[in-house]
Write a protein that holds these residues in place. Sequence first.
Motif, PDB file in Angstrom:
ATOM      1  N   GLY A  17     -13.773  -4.723   0.778  1.00  0.00           N
ATOM      2  CA  GLY A  17     -14.286  -5.574  -0.286  1.00  0.00           C
ATOM      3  C   GLY A  17     -15.598  -5.026  -0.815  1.00  0.00           C
ATOM      4  O   GLY A  17     -16.217  -4.138  -0.228  1.00  0.00           O
ATOM      5  N   ASN A  18     -16.024  -5.545  -1.954  1.00  0.00           N
ATOM      6  CA  ASN A  18     -17.280  -5.081  -2.547  1.00  0.00           C
ATOM      7  C   ASN A  18     -18.438  -6.015  -2.236  1.00  0.00           C
ATOM      8  O   ASN A  18     -19.492  -5.944  -2.857  1.00  0.00           O
ATOM      9  CB  ASN A  18     -17.135  -4.922  -4.070  1.00  0.00           C
ATOM     10  CG  ASN A  18     -16.759  -6.226  -4.746  1.00  0.00           C
ATOM     11  OD1 ASN A  18     -16.571  -7.252  -4.088  1.00  0.00           O
ATOM     12  ND2 ASN A  18     -16.642  -6.186  -6.062  1.00  0.00           N
ATOM     13  N   ARG A  57      -5.972  -2.867   5.278  1.00  0.00           N
ATOM     14  CA  ARG A  57      -6.087  -4.324   5.363  1.00  0.00           C
ATOM     15  C   ARG A  57      -4.957  -4.916   6.194  1.00  0.00           C
ATOM     16  O   ARG A  57      -5.107  -5.984   6.801  1.00  0.00           O
ATOM     17  CB  ARG A  57      -6.091  -4.950   3.971  1.00  0.00           C
ATOM     18  CG  ARG A  57      -7.349  -4.667   3.176  1.00  0.00           C
ATOM     19  CD  ARG A  57      -7.494  -5.571   1.990  1.00  0.00           C
ATOM     20  NE  ARG A  57      -7.738  -6.949   2.393  1.00  0.00           N
ATOM     21  CZ  ARG A  57      -8.106  -7.907   1.549  1.00  0.00           C
ATOM     22  NH1 ARG A  57      -8.254  -7.638   0.265  1.00  0.00           N
ATOM     23  NH2 ARG A  57      -8.309  -9.132   1.971  1.00  0.00           N
ATOM     24  N   ILE A 103      -6.363   2.850  -3.461  1.00  0.00           N
ATOM     25  CA  ILE A 103      -5.969   1.438  -3.428  1.00  0.00           C
ATOM     26  C   ILE A 103      -4.828   1.237  -2.437  1.00  0.00           C
ATOM     27  O   ILE A 103      -4.824   0.278  -1.650  1.00  0.00           O
ATOM     28  CB  ILE A 103      -5.541   0.977  -4.845  1.00  0.00           C
ATOM     29  CG1 ILE A 103      -6.764   0.936  -5.774  1.00  0.00           C
ATOM     30  CG2 ILE A 103      -4.873  -0.396  -4.796  1.00  0.00           C
ATOM     31  CD1 ILE A 103      -6.425   0.655  -7.224  1.00  0.00           C
ATOM     32  N   ALA A 163     -12.178   4.187  -3.190  1.00  0.00           N
ATOM     33  CA  ALA A 163     -11.267   3.098  -3.547  1.00  0.00           C
ATOM     34  C   ALA A 163     -10.706   2.421  -2.304  1.00  0.00           C
ATOM     35  O   ALA A 163     -10.581   1.194  -2.254  1.00  0.00           O
ATOM     36  CB  ALA A 163     -10.134   3.636  -4.415  1.00  0.00           C
ATOM     37  N   ALA A 164     -10.368   3.207  -1.293  1.00  0.00           N
ATOM     38  CA  ALA A 164      -9.831   2.632  -0.054  1.00  0.00           C
ATOM     39  C   ALA A 164     -10.857   1.742   0.622  1.00  0.00           C
ATOM     40  O   ALA A 164     -10.531   0.658   1.117  1.00  0.00           O
ATOM     41  CB  ALA A 164      -9.395   3.755   0.891  1.00  0.00           C
ATOM     42  N   VAL A 175     -11.182  -1.602  -1.347  1.00  0.00           N
ATOM     43  CA  VAL A 175     -10.052  -2.501  -1.179  1.00  0.00           C
ATOM     44  C   VAL A 175      -9.990  -3.067   0.235  1.00  0.00           C
ATOM     45  O   VAL A 175      -9.746  -4.256   0.439  1.00  0.00           O
ATOM     46  CB  VAL A 175      -8.727  -1.779  -1.512  1.00  0.00           C
ATOM     47  CG1 VAL A 175      -7.524  -2.653  -1.166  1.00  0.00           C
ATOM     48  CG2 VAL A 175      -8.686  -1.422  -2.991  1.00  0.00           C
ATOM     49  N   SER A 176     -10.230  -2.237   1.237  1.00  0.00           N
ATOM     50  CA  SER A 176     -10.098  -2.682   2.625  1.00  0.00           C
ATOM     51  C   SER A 176     -11.277  -3.524   3.085  1.00  0.00           C
ATOM     52  O   SER A 176     -11.114  -4.489   3.830  1.00  0.00           O
ATOM     53  CB  SER A 176      -9.936  -1.474   3.556  1.00  0.00           C
ATOM     54  OG  SER A 176     -11.067  -0.630   3.493  1.00  0.00           O
ATOM     55  N   GLY A 200      -6.177   1.442   1.031  1.00  0.00           N
ATOM     56  CA  GLY A 200      -6.946   0.235   1.338  1.00  0.00           C
ATOM     57  C   GLY A 200      -6.053  -0.913   1.755  1.00  0.00           C
ATOM     58  O   GLY A 200      -6.361  -1.653   2.699  1.00  0.00           O
ATOM     59  N   PHE A 201      -4.931  -1.085   1.068  1.00  0.00           N
ATOM     60  CA  PHE A 201      -4.000  -2.152   1.438  1.00  0.00           C
ATOM     61  C   PHE A 201      -3.399  -1.896   2.824  1.00  0.00           C
ATOM     62  O   PHE A 201      -3.217  -2.832   3.607  1.00  0.00           O
ATOM     63  CB  PHE A 201      -2.888  -2.280   0.399  1.00  0.00           C
ATOM     64  CG  PHE A 201      -3.278  -3.080  -0.810  1.00  0.00           C
ATOM     65  CD1 PHE A 201      -3.763  -4.370  -0.688  1.00  0.00           C
ATOM     66  CD2 PHE A 201      -3.165  -2.539  -2.079  1.00  0.00           C
ATOM     67  CE1 PHE A 201      -4.126  -5.119  -1.793  1.00  0.00           C
ATOM     68  CE2 PHE A 201      -3.528  -3.271  -3.203  1.00  0.00           C
ATOM     69  CZ  PHE A 201      -4.012  -4.569  -3.067  1.00  0.00           C
ATOM     70  N   GLY A 249       0.810  -1.213   0.000  1.00  0.00           N
ATOM     71  CA  GLY A 249       0.000   0.000   0.000  1.00  0.00           C
ATOM     72  C   GLY A 249       0.843   1.261   0.000  1.00  0.00           C
ATOM     73  O   GLY A 249       0.518   2.239  -0.685  1.00  0.00           O
TER      74      GLY A 249
END
Length: 292
Positions: A202-203, A135, A128, A195-196, A199-200, A131-132, A23
């Motif tokens: 999920g959809n 996570r 993104i 976006a964060a 990614v963190s 988000g990583f 990230g």
Amino acid sequence: MRILGKFVNQQQRLIDYLFIAMGSIIQAVSMRLFLIPGLMVSGGISGAAQIVNYFTNLPIGVMVLIGNLPLLALGWRYLGGRRFALRTAAAVILFSVFTDGLAFILPRNGLTEDILLDALYGGVLLGIGLGFVYRGRGTSGGSDILGRILNHYRGVAISQAYLITDGVVVLASGFAFGWDRALYGLIVIYISGLAAEMVSEGNSLYRTTFIITNKPQEVTERICTLLERGVTLIPGTGGYTGQARTMLYCVLSRAEISVLKTIVTEIDPQAFMVIGQANEALGEGFRPLSKD
């Protein structure tokens, strides 16, 4: 069992730090390819460092690291001690190193001169990367720390806390870079947030349903049979009628909602349904509830 538990914890810790490293690199690439050449800030310490760099040419990464030191101390004191500080420190240090290091590798003027493309791709890449880091159970420092402290100890909503901390930097960028760049910076903040979150978290958003029906057993049996989902029966009393009613609570995927509506309509057309949204579902039938 203790040895196995330690191994699992170490493995999870390694995965977390890999997420944080990945990230941090992605965030640095976003800065160097899009945001810095486009003179757009995304708030926080990095945004303030961009403004100072514009006038003094001091290294952005170094300023980000220095600016985060007192905030890391606050995070250690108020937000979770050693684990929080170590993960956040790792994210901040890696971001700072890569932001300054990539300046010697990536094109100085970025990939495009189109300010809209800078805002869109810069925001997506930045989100993104964030988000990583999330996570990996870390934070990016800066406004993240201030926002959480304001939320935890002053009752300020997270969204409002970020608006306060990032808004000051965006306002300053308007005076430094021009108001059109500042407005595009707001777009960067919005897109990176979306976006964060994707990614963190999920959809795979889930649906929570409350069903008030005169035929609770029939509806429950059909849900368990056709959808193979658990149902919780909650006794209640009608506020207007005073009659005892049973309310059903069930968590489903988005794709299963249409089937649920059909089931309830066929069994009890007079039923009352409320459908909500859950960001995450943990436990049997969904993601395993792992120990943090």
